[in-house]
Write a protein that holds these residues in place. Structure first.
Motif, short mmCIF file in Angstrom:
data_model
loop_
_atom_site.label_atom_id
_atom_site.label_comp_id
_atom_site.label_asym_id
_atom_site.label_seq_id
_atom_site.Cartn_x
_atom_site.Cartn_y
_atom_site.Cartn_z
N ALA A 1 -23.76 94.68 -7.81
CA ALA A 1 -23.73 93.39 -8.51
C ALA A 1 -23.54 93.64 -10.01
CB ALA A 1 -25.02 92.63 -8.27
N PRO A 2 -22.60 92.96 -10.66
CA PRO A 2 -22.42 93.14 -12.10
C PRO A 2 -23.68 92.87 -12.92
CG PRO A 2 -20.53 92.00 -11.18
CD PRO A 2 -21.56 92.07 -10.09
N SER A 3 -24.60 92.08 -12.36
CA SER A 3 -25.85 91.79 -13.08
C SER A 3 -26.75 93.01 -13.19
CB SER A 3 -26.60 90.66 -12.38
OG SER A 3 -26.86 90.99 -11.02
N CYS A 4 -26.41 94.11 -12.51
CA CYS A 4 -27.22 95.33 -12.63
C CYS A 4 -26.83 96.15 -13.86
CB CYS A 4 -27.11 96.18 -11.37
SG CYS A 4 -25.61 97.18 -11.23
N ILE A 5 -25.73 95.79 -14.53
CA ILE A 5 -25.22 96.60 -15.64
C ILE A 5 -26.11 96.45 -16.87
CG2 ILE A 5 -23.29 96.84 -17.26
CD1 ILE A 5 -21.42 95.99 -14.98
N VAL A 6 -26.45 97.61 -17.46
CA VAL A 6 -27.25 97.65 -18.69
C VAL A 6 -26.70 98.74 -19.58
CG1 VAL A 6 -29.38 96.72 -17.68
CG2 VAL A 6 -28.94 99.20 -17.60
N GLY A 7 -27.31 98.88 -20.76
CA GLY A 7 -26.91 99.92 -21.68
C GLY A 7 -27.36 101.29 -21.23
N PRO A 8 -26.81 102.33 -21.86
CA PRO A 8 -27.06 103.70 -21.40
C PRO A 8 -28.49 104.20 -21.58
CG PRO A 8 -25.90 103.72 -23.49
CD PRO A 8 -25.91 102.30 -23.03
N ASN A 9 -29.23 103.59 -22.50
CA ASN A 9 -30.59 104.06 -22.78
C ASN A 9 -31.65 103.00 -22.52
OD1 ASN A 9 -29.47 106.55 -23.77
ND2 ASN A 9 -28.93 105.45 -25.62
N ASP A 10 -31.26 101.92 -21.85
CA ASP A 10 -32.22 100.88 -21.49
C ASP A 10 -33.16 101.40 -20.40
OD1 ASP A 10 -31.01 99.17 -23.28
OD2 ASP A 10 -29.88 98.06 -21.78
N ASP A 11 -34.33 100.76 -20.29
CA ASP A 11 -35.27 101.16 -19.25
C ASP A 11 -34.68 100.95 -17.87
OD1 ASP A 11 -37.24 101.87 -21.06
OD2 ASP A 11 -38.28 99.94 -20.95
N VAL B 1 -34.98 110.06 -17.02
CA VAL B 1 -33.73 110.55 -16.45
C VAL B 1 -32.71 110.68 -17.58
CG1 VAL B 1 -31.93 110.17 -14.73
CG2 VAL B 1 -34.25 109.33 -14.31
N GLU B 2 -32.07 111.84 -17.66
CA GLU B 2 -30.98 112.04 -18.62
C GLU B 2 -29.76 112.53 -17.85
OE1 GLU B 2 -32.47 113.49 -22.73
OE2 GLU B 2 -33.78 114.45 -21.26
N LEU B 3 -28.58 112.07 -18.25
CA LEU B 3 -27.35 112.44 -17.55
C LEU B 3 -26.17 112.32 -18.50
CD1 LEU B 3 -26.05 109.46 -15.47
CD2 LEU B 3 -28.33 109.34 -16.51
N GLY B 4 -25.08 113.00 -18.15
CA GLY B 4 -23.90 112.94 -19.00
C GLY B 4 -22.72 113.63 -18.33
N ALA B 5 -21.59 113.61 -19.04
CA ALA B 5 -20.37 114.23 -18.56
C ALA B 5 -19.55 114.71 -19.75
CB ALA B 5 -19.55 113.25 -17.71
N ASP B 6 -18.75 115.73 -19.53
CA ASP B 6 -17.94 116.31 -20.59
C ASP B 6 -17.16 115.25 -21.36
OD1 ASP B 6 -18.71 118.84 -19.80
OD2 ASP B 6 -16.81 119.34 -18.82
N GLY B 7 -17.36 115.18 -22.66
CA GLY B 7 -16.58 114.31 -23.52
C GLY B 7 -16.90 112.84 -23.41
N LEU B 8 -17.79 112.46 -22.49
CA LEU B 8 -18.08 111.04 -22.26
C LEU B 8 -19.45 110.63 -22.78
CD1 LEU B 8 -16.69 110.59 -18.62
CD2 LEU B 8 -15.47 110.44 -20.81
N GLY B 9 -20.22 111.58 -23.33
CA GLY B 9 -21.54 111.26 -23.87
C GLY B 9 -22.62 111.37 -22.82
N GLN B 10 -23.82 110.93 -23.19
CA GLN B 10 -24.95 111.04 -22.28
C GLN B 10 -25.87 109.83 -22.37
OE1 GLN B 10 -26.36 114.83 -24.10
NE2 GLN B 10 -28.37 113.80 -24.17
N GLN B 11 -26.70 109.67 -21.35
CA GLN B 11 -27.64 108.56 -21.22
C GLN B 11 -29.07 109.09 -21.11
OE1 GLN B 11 -26.66 106.28 -17.72
NE2 GLN B 11 -24.57 105.84 -18.37
#
Length: 280
Positions: A101-111, A263-273
Motif C-alpha cells: 500500500a502506498p500509505s506505508c511509504i515513509v522517510g529513510p530514517n523515520d521510526d 535497523v540500518e541498511l544501504g546500497a552502493d551509491g544510493l545512500g543508507q537508512q
C-alpha cells in the motif's frame, strides 16, 4: 543527480544533494518531486540548474521519501535464489509480484512502527526503481528507458500476516512505516550498472544481510518488461526488486524485530537508512 525531499511529514520540500553533500532547496524550480517531475524532460530541466545557485538547507532536517504521491508501489518476491532457499520456498520460474500500500511509504530514517498484533516483524533490504515515463508492454531491451532513478527500499514484512493468514502478501507488507524509501533518488546517469550494486543490512549493529543485485534471478530489465505486460506503469510508480538472504525468517531459529531494535541498511551509491522499531 540525487533528488530528495526534506521537512516534516506532509510538508516536505523538493531538494537535491550537491557535490559537497549539502542539501539545496529546489522549491523555486519545481513544486515537488513527483511523477510529473520525473520524465526525461523534467529531469533534463533539473540537470540544467546550477546547484550552487539554489538556497542551501542548513541544520539537521528530516528527509522524507524522495518521491511524492506514489500511485502504485509494486514489489517482487523471492528474486534471489539464496533468499528462496532460506525461506524454504520453491525458486520461481516467473517473477512473484505483489503490491505494498502506498500509505506505508515513509522517510529513510523515520521510526518503524510495530503494529499491536505483530509477532513476526522482519527486515528486507532492497533496491527499487522509480518509473519516469508511461510504459505498457515494453520490450526488455527498452525497459530501462522508463526508469527515472534508483533508491534504497526497506521492504518491512510482518510474516504472520503475510504467510499464515491466507490470501495475498499485501496484508503483511503494508502497515504504516513498512516502506522506508531513500534517502534520495539517484538518476540513471549516476548508476552505470544497476545490476552490480552491493546492498547490506544490520540489526543493532550486527550484520544480517549482504548481497548484490548481480545475484537477482530476474534483472531490472526483465522485471520492468514483465510487469508492464500486465499493467501500465506510470510516472512516480515504484518497483522494489527483492531481497538477498539473511532475513529473520530464514534464521534457525527465526529472529524477529522488537521495540528498541535499530535497523540500518544501504546500497552502493544510493545512500543508507536508519530506523528504530517502536511499538504503536
Amino acid at each position: 543527480m540525487k533528488l530528495l525531499r526534506f521537512g516534516l511529514p506532509g510538508s516536505e520540500r523538493p531538494g537535491l544533494l550537491d557535490q559537497d553533500g549539502a542539501i539545496r532547496d529546489l522549491s523555486s524550480v519545481v513544486p515537488d518531486i513527483r511523477g510529473s517531475t520525473l520524465s526525461g524532460t523534467g529531469l533534463e530541466r533539473l540537470r540544467s540548474v546550477t546547484a550552487s545557485s539554489l538556497p542551501r538547507v542548513n541544520g539537521n532536517v528530516r528527509l522524507g521519501p524522495p518521491v511524492a504521491d506514489t500511485r502504485h508501489f509494486i514489489a517482487v518476491g523471492l528474486n534471489y535464489i539464496d533468499h528462496a532457499i532460506e525461506t524454504d520456498t520453491p525458486i520461481p520460474d516467473q517473477p512473484v509480484i505483489f503490491s505494498k500500500a502506498p500509505s506505508c511509504i515513509v522517510g529513510p530514517n523515520d521510526d518503524l512502527v510495530m503494529p499491536r498484533e505483530a509477532r513476526m516483524l522482519d527486515w528486507e533490504a532492497e533496491v527499487a526503481v522509480v518509473i519516469g515515463e508511461h510504459g505498457f508492454e515494453l520490450a526488455e531491451k527498452d525497459a530501462l528507458s522508463v526508469v527515472a532513478g534508483y533508491l534504497v527500499c526497506h521492504d518491512v514484512s510482518e510474516r504472520e500476516s503475510q504467510i499464515h493468514r491466507g490470501g495475498q502478501w499485501i496484508k503483511g507488507k503494508s502497515s504504516p512505516s513498512f516502506g522506508p524509501l531513500g534517502p534520495w533518488l539517484v538518476t540513471p546517469d549516476e548508476v552505470p550498472d544497476p545490476q552490480n550494486l552491493n546492498l547490506w543490512l544490520t540489526v543493532n549493529g550486527v550484520s544480517r544481510q549482504s548481497g548484490s543485485t548481480a545475484k537477482m534471478i530476474f534483472s531490472f530489465r526483465h522485471l520492468i518488461s514483465y510487469i508492464s505486460r500486465f499493467m501500465a506503469l506510470e510516472p512516480g510508480d515504484i518497483i522494489t526488486t527483492g531481497t538477498p538472504h539473511g532475513v529473520g525468517l530464514g534464521m534457525k531459529p527465526p529472529v524477529f524485530l522488537k521495540p528498541g531494535d535499530v535497523v540500518e541498511l544501504g546500497a552502493d551509491g544510493l545512500g543508507q537508512q536508519r530506523q528504530t522499531v517502536v511499538l504503536r
